[in-house]
Design an enzyme around this catalytic site. Structure first.
Site, short mmCIF file in Angstrom:
data_model
loop_
_atom_site.label_atom_id
_atom_site.label_comp_id
_atom_site.label_asym_id
_atom_site.label_seq_id
_atom_site.Cartn_x
_atom_site.Cartn_y
_atom_site.Cartn_z
N GLU A 1 96.53 80.64 113.82
CA GLU A 1 97.10 81.53 114.84
C GLU A 1 97.24 82.94 114.28
OE1 GLU A 1 101.05 80.36 116.10
OE2 GLU A 1 100.87 81.42 118.00
N LYS B 1 97.25 81.30 124.81
CA LYS B 1 98.36 80.36 124.56
C LYS B 1 99.29 80.27 125.77
CE LYS B 1 102.04 79.62 121.10
NZ LYS B 1 102.73 80.26 119.95
N CYS C 1 99.51 76.32 118.45
CA CYS C 1 100.85 76.21 117.87
C CYS C 1 101.88 75.51 118.77
CB CYS C 1 101.32 77.61 117.45
SG CYS C 1 102.65 77.61 116.24
O1 LIG Z 1 104.39 85.85 116.66
C1 LIG Z 1 103.32 85.73 116.10
O2 LIG Z 1 102.98 86.41 115.11
C2 LIG Z 1 102.36 84.71 116.59
N1 LIG Z 1 103.02 83.64 117.22
C3 LIG Z 1 103.70 82.71 116.56
O3 LIG Z 1 103.80 82.71 115.34
C4 LIG Z 1 104.32 81.65 117.37
C5 LIG Z 1 105.42 82.26 118.18
S1 LIG Z 1 106.68 83.08 117.20
N2 LIG Z 1 104.80 80.57 116.57
C6 LIG Z 1 104.93 79.34 117.08
O4 LIG Z 1 104.55 79.04 118.21
C7 LIG Z 1 105.59 78.33 116.15
C8 LIG Z 1 105.99 77.05 116.87
C9 LIG Z 1 106.86 76.23 116.00
O5 LIG Z 1 107.11 76.53 114.85
C10 LIG Z 1 107.43 75.00 116.54
O6 LIG Z 1 107.04 74.56 117.64
O7 LIG Z 1 108.32 74.44 115.87
#
Ligand SMILES: O=C(O)CNC(=O)[C@H](CS)NC(=O)CCC(=O)C(=O)O
Length: 277
Positions: A40, A114, A155
């Site tokens: 990601e 996403k 993710c």
């Molecule tokens: O923001 C960014 O740089 C890119 N996007 C992410 O890293 C995303 C949103 S903060 N991370 C996740 O979806 C983690 C999910 C997770 O850890 C869970 O489901 O427990």
């Protein structure tokens, strides 16, 4: 078919990340991989809106994407840019968290934004508000390849089993889950969720991940869980990449999908859920 998962510690500098990824693509192809997958937000890990606004571009103008397409074409490989953060079409002010499947001629054959946004307070010190910066997509995407249909997810989507079931019932044999999983949830949830999705669908689950400590942004260091994984269609762990960046190869056997579904055909045993209304 040999697949390679790239485990990265992407910075908030897309040009520097491109140099790293291109070298790893060459390494993966040198090891015989015909399908390479990145995590990601491979082009830029940042939670600083000003920084993102300065360095991110619309998909068609993004030099990270262009450079990766050029490298995939030079190497003749299939490439999943697990996701890239790109500017959305106006008037949407937020970015898109977009997964791109690139063919061996460098063409983009599928794009998936996403769908599920990680808006979660994991603990007192770990809060995510993904929907503040990213606009969610609203459609699932299944891509046809010579090694079978690939269902694209990203993710946090991993927690929504219906998406994976729908992709598998539509024909997917490989499900991709490029991630930047949180250190607060990864140790307890990451592996069992990936195994559950593989067991429920009889698909290969390929999950390249961000790992380690990323560049400090707005005074905060972003950490990700790592442990890129490949799960076979019976639910066995083929790969756990640990926490160091690197290139990790696995063998995919289409026969294993057929065999898992023959032994356990639950994908064809759905019942309508009645009685709750
Ligand atoms: O923001 C960014 O740089 C890119 N996007 C992410 O890293 C995303 C949103 S903060 N991370 C996740 O979806 C983690 C999910 C997770 O850890 C869970 O489901 O427990």
């Amino acid at each position: 078919m040999r697949a390679a998962l790239l485990q990265l510690t992407s910075s908030d500098d897309p040009a520097a990340n491109l140099v790293t990824v291109r070298a790893m693509l060459r390494e993966a192809a040198g090891q015989g991989a015909g399908f390479v997958l990145t995590p990601e937000v491979s082009n830029c890990v940042s939670t600083d809106r000003a920084r993102q606004t300065a360095v991110l571009r619309p998909e068609a103008e993004d030099a990270f994407i262009a450079g990766c397409r050029e490298e995939a074409a030079a190497l003749g490989i299939w490439l999943l840019l697990g996701s890239v953060a790109v500017k959305s079409d106006p008037p949407e002010p937020r970015f898109a968290n977009r997964s791109l499947l690139i063919a061996p001629d460098g063409g983009i054959v599928a794009r998936y934004d996403k769908m599920h946004m990680f808006d979660v307070q994991v603990s007192e010190t770990e809060t995510y508000r993904e929907s503040a910066g990213f606009a969610p997509g609203d459609r699932a995407v299944l891509a046809q390849t010579p090694f079978g249909a690939v269902g694209l997810t990203v993710c946090y989507d991993l927690r929504f089993a219906y998406l994976y079931r729908a992709l598998a019932q539509a024909g997917a044999v490989v499900l991709t889950v490029p991630s930047a999983f949180s250190p607060g949830t990864g140790p307890d949830h990451w592996q069992p969720l990936l195994q559950a999705r593989a067991i429920e669908t009889g698909c290969y689950v390929l999950a390249p991940a961000q790992t380690g400590s990323h560049a400090a942004q707005a005074g905060k260091t972003r950490r990700t869980y790592g442990h890129s994984m490949a799960i076979d269609p019976w639910g066995r762990v083929l790969l756990d990449a640990g926490t160091e960046p690197g290139v990790f190869c696995v063998e995919l056997d289409p026969g294993a999908v057929t065999e898992a579904r023959r032994r356990l055909p639950s994908l064809t045993h759905d019942r309508a859920v009645r009685g709750l209304a």
